[in-house]
Enzyme design. Structure first.
Site, PDB file in Angstrom:
ATOM      1  CD  GLU A   1     -26.542 -19.181  12.559  1.00  0.00           C
ATOM      2  OE1 GLU A   1     -26.043 -18.121  12.124  1.00  0.00           O
ATOM      3  OE2 GLU A   1     -26.919 -19.339  13.726  1.00  0.00           O
TER       4      GLU A   1
ATOM      5  N   GLY B   1     -18.887  -1.565  26.568  1.00  0.00           N
ATOM      6  CA  GLY B   1     -20.230  -1.012  26.696  1.00  0.00           C
ATOM      7  C   GLY B   1     -21.018  -1.719  27.775  1.00  0.00           C
TER       8      GLY B   1
ATOM      9  CB  CYS C   1     -26.478 -15.988  19.581  1.00  0.00           C
ATOM     10  SG  CYS C   1     -27.701 -15.951  18.275  1.00  0.00           S
TER      11      CYS C   1
ATOM     12  CB  VAL D   1     -31.118 -19.301  11.211  1.00  0.00           C
ATOM     13  CG1 VAL D   1     -30.217 -20.262  10.442  1.00  0.00           C
ATOM     14  CG2 VAL D   1     -30.338 -18.632  12.331  1.00  0.00           C
TER      15      VAL D   1
ATOM     16  CG  ASN E   1     -21.675 -17.597  18.797  1.00  0.00           C
ATOM     17  OD1 ASN E   1     -21.215 -16.993  17.838  1.00  0.00           O
ATOM     18  ND2 ASN E   1     -22.953 -17.937  18.884  1.00  0.00           N
TER      19      ASN E   1
ATOM     20  CE  LYS F   1     -27.061  -7.724  16.164  1.00  0.00           C
ATOM     21  NZ  LYS F   1     -26.025  -8.411  15.429  1.00  0.00           N
TER      22      LYS F   1
ATOM     23  CG  LEU G   1     -11.021  -5.819  20.749  1.00  0.00           C
ATOM     24  CD1 LEU G   1      -9.660  -5.286  20.331  1.00  0.00           C
ATOM     25  CD2 LEU G   1     -10.871  -6.677  22.008  1.00  0.00           C
TER      26      LEU G   1
HETATM   27  C1  UGA Z   1     -23.754 -13.628  17.202  1.00  0.00           C
HETATM   28  C2  UGA Z   1     -22.477 -13.864  16.380  1.00  0.00           C
HETATM   29  O1  UGA Z   1     -21.803 -12.631  16.118  1.00  0.00           O
HETATM   30  C3  UGA Z   1     -22.796 -14.560  15.055  1.00  0.00           C
HETATM   31  O2  UGA Z   1     -21.592 -14.848  14.357  1.00  0.00           O
HETATM   32  C4  UGA Z   1     -23.558 -15.857  15.350  1.00  0.00           C
HETATM   33  O3  UGA Z   1     -23.930 -16.531  14.175  1.00  0.00           O
HETATM   34  C5  UGA Z   1     -24.831 -15.527  16.137  1.00  0.00           C
HETATM   35  O4  UGA Z   1     -24.450 -14.869  17.364  1.00  0.00           O
HETATM   36  C6  UGA Z   1     -25.564 -16.801  16.400  1.00  0.00           C
HETATM   37  O5  UGA Z   1     -25.048 -17.640  17.141  1.00  0.00           O
HETATM   38  O6  UGA Z   1     -26.611 -17.045  15.778  1.00  0.00           O
HETATM   39  P1  UGA Z   1     -25.669 -11.759  17.215  1.00  0.00           P
HETATM   40  O7  UGA Z   1     -26.045 -12.332  18.535  1.00  0.00           O
HETATM   41  O8  UGA Z   1     -26.720 -11.533  16.198  1.00  0.00           O
HETATM   42  O9  UGA Z   1     -24.546 -12.692  16.499  1.00  0.00           O
HETATM   43  O10 UGA Z   1     -25.019 -10.349  17.499  1.00  0.00           O
HETATM   44  P2  UGA Z   1     -23.566  -9.687  17.593  1.00  0.00           P
HETATM   45  O11 UGA Z   1     -23.437  -8.678  16.529  1.00  0.00           O
HETATM   46  O12 UGA Z   1     -22.521 -10.715  17.680  1.00  0.00           O
HETATM   47  O13 UGA Z   1     -23.695  -8.902  18.980  1.00  0.00           O
HETATM   48  C7  UGA Z   1     -23.911  -9.587  20.208  1.00  0.00           C
HETATM   49  C8  UGA Z   1     -23.865  -8.628  21.361  1.00  0.00           C
HETATM   50  O14 UGA Z   1     -22.516  -8.204  21.607  1.00  0.00           O
HETATM   51  C9  UGA Z   1     -24.670  -7.337  21.197  1.00  0.00           C
HETATM   52  O15 UGA Z   1     -25.374  -7.079  22.396  1.00  0.00           O
HETATM   53  C10 UGA Z   1     -23.627  -6.264  20.947  1.00  0.00           C
HETATM   54  O16 UGA Z   1     -24.037  -4.997  21.387  1.00  0.00           O
HETATM   55  C11 UGA Z   1     -22.459  -6.781  21.769  1.00  0.00           C
HETATM   56  N1  UGA Z   1     -21.141  -6.313  21.294  1.00  0.00           N
HETATM   57  C12 UGA Z   1     -20.672  -6.673  20.082  1.00  0.00           C
HETATM   58  C13 UGA Z   1     -20.361  -5.510  22.139  1.00  0.00           C
HETATM   59  O17 UGA Z   1     -20.754  -5.173  23.266  1.00  0.00           O
HETATM   60  N2  UGA Z   1     -19.119  -5.115  21.707  1.00  0.00           N
HETATM   61  C14 UGA Z   1     -18.630  -5.469  20.493  1.00  0.00           C
HETATM   62  O18 UGA Z   1     -17.474  -5.074  20.176  1.00  0.00           O
HETATM   63  C15 UGA Z   1     -19.420  -6.255  19.650  1.00  0.00           C
END
Ligand code: UGA
Length: 425
Positions: free
Chosen positions: A146, A248, A255, A11, A203, A315, A245
């Site tokens: 953020e 998986g 986070c 961040v 979140n 991810k 949506l």
């Molecule tokens: C998340 C939020 O998306 C951000 O907006 C936020 O700022 C951040 O946390 C934080 O609090 O700092 P992040 O944890 O980096 O971001 O990752 P994401 O892209 O949100 O993915 C989180 C998890 O959800 C991953 O394991 C991903 O594989 C999973 N996911 C995401 C799914 O299983 N399905 C989806 O449709 C989307």
């Protein structure tokens, strides 16, 4: 105009690089000598796409000296970690140390802008703390959460959906918002408590969408429906929206799990139950087991089976394995007597010591009874090539991220006899 950033994590560094690219003069502080030495030598302590280019293209100074930063900066962003502490509570000790250090060095009128994710009431309490440590302290505390995703944090910072500034005085809020004058997006001014809670609410809602999809996917499996079709059907309703949506293996990372646990703690503290959050977490904790049962259905017996886990990070586009479902699945399989080989294009260390680490995709597939996709890294699309698929001893793919389209698998099945299972389709 100089702005300081405290905390050189993803961040802090993304905030620094993006502000610098928009013309702000930036200084970054971290307590870690190693991190600052790496940054001063032109290196990067973390992997984040686009960050290196932005950092090297602009002049940013890096220091271990808080005094230097406090004396030169009017705006100080706190970007320190707030890890999960006892009973799920957000651990604010890094934040508190930073505030203590800052008010030790200044009595000037400055802004302390909290970017770290913190429970409602934190900015107010930190302001009170600063006054109790130094009665002449004139620091103004602002909340500016953020919304950066690891892996696309630079883009998210430069092109946000909104910027939120929480302040107890509108004029202070306006002044902090002026730092974002080059950003063209909705800018919302609100109270500090609202801004702080909005971050957790965002979140939690996103995590809830994922758990909801995973729940429907489990029903779709049993009812002979496809989560892909359901996702398209419900996602095209603009009130629901198509993002987040994807069914998986569940959400991981530093986070969502941490923030949802913190949210439960906040609820308890305020005497309110948050059953949607509780169930979102409970469903997610069960997702790795759902993947394991698919593996068992394919292999019948796990003892001595060699299973390749493809993808370790929570991810793609990150090397972060914190709360990664891949690690849980690997541990489950090891506990049931399987031999596990791990492969990830970016993660260098081995987060599951009892498992072996493969040097390449091909090497990991060789002699394996099944390949289990746990992170949808583009490299794994190579499995759609018959040559790569044939490297497996048994052509079994368990797709824990629904990364392949069913039509692609049907095409491949015409060339190679294979077993494919995914989540909810
Ligand atoms: C998340 C939020 O998306 C951000 O907006 C936020 O700022 C951040 O946390 C934080 O609090 O700092 P992040 O944890 O980096 O971001 O990752 P994401 O892209 O949100 O993915 C989180 C998890 O959800 C991953 O394991 C991903 O594989 C999973 N996911 C995401 C799914 O299983 N399905 C989806 O449709 C989307």
């Amino acid at each position: 105009m100089k702005a300081g950033i405290i905390g050189a994590g993803y961040v802090g560094l993304v905030t620094a690089a993006c502000f610098a690219s928009r013309g702000l003069d930036i200084m970054v502080h971290d307590t870690s000598k190693e991190k600052i030495a790496t940054l001063n030598a032109g290196g990067l302590p973390i992997f984040e796409p686009g960050l290196e280019k932005l950092l090297t293209g602009h002049t940013i100074s890096f220091t271990n000296c808080v005094k230097e930063l406090v004396e030169t900066c009017r705006y100080i962003f706190l970007c320190v970690g707030t890890p999960q502490g006892a009973d799920g509570e957000a651990d604010l000790s890094y934040l508190q140390s930073a505030v203590e250090a800052i008010c030790h060095y200044t009595e000037a009128d400055k802004y302390i802008i909290i970017k770290s994710t913190v429970p409602p009431g934190t900015a107010r309490r930190m302001e009170e703390l600063s006054r109790s440590l130094n009665k002449n302290c004139k620091l103004t505390f602002i909340s500016n959460p953020e919304f950066l995703r690891q892996g696309s944090a630079v883009h998210d910072f430069l092109y946000p959906d909104r910027i939120i500034v929480g302040s107890d005085k509108p004029l202070s809020g306006e002044e902090v918002l002026s730092l974002y004058e080059k950003w063209d997006c909705p800018k919302l001014l609100m109270s500090r408590e609202s801004a702080e809670l909005a971050k957790y609410a965002a979140n939690s809602f996103l995590a809830m969408k994922i758990s909801y999809s995973n729940m429907i996917a489990s029903l779709a499996d049993r009812a002979g429906a496809s989560i892909d079709d359901i996702q398209a059907a419900i996602g095209s309703d603009s009130r629901i929206g198509k993002d987040f949506l994807k069914a998986g293996a569940g959400f991981g990372g530093s986070c969502f799990p941490k923030d949802l646990n913190a949210m439960l703690h906040i609820g308890r503290k305020h005497g309110t139950e948050l059953p949607l959050i509780e169930n979102t977490l409970a469903l997610n904790e069960n997702q790795p087991a759902a993947v394991v049962s698919k593996i068992k259905a394919a292999l019948k017996e796990l003892t001595d089976k060699r299973i390749a886990i493809l993808g370790l990070s929570f991810k793609p586009m990150t090397d972060d394995v914190r709360c990664s479902p891949a690690v849980s699945v690997a541990e489950h399989l090891l506990n049931e007597g399987a031999k596990v080989i791990l492969y990830d294009p970016l993660v260098r260390h081995n987060p599951v010591h009892r498992a072996a680490k493969g040097a390449s995709l091909k090497e990991s597939l060789k002699q394996s009874d099944a390949a289990v996709i746990m992170t949808d890294w583009p490299e794994f699309r190579q499995l759609l090539q018959p040559d790569m698929l044939n490297t497996l001893k048994r052509k079994i793919i368990i797709d824990g991220r629904n990364m392949f389209r069913i039509e692609e698998i049907e095409m491949l099945s015409k060339e190679v006899s294979m077993y494919y299972a995914s989540i909810g389709r």
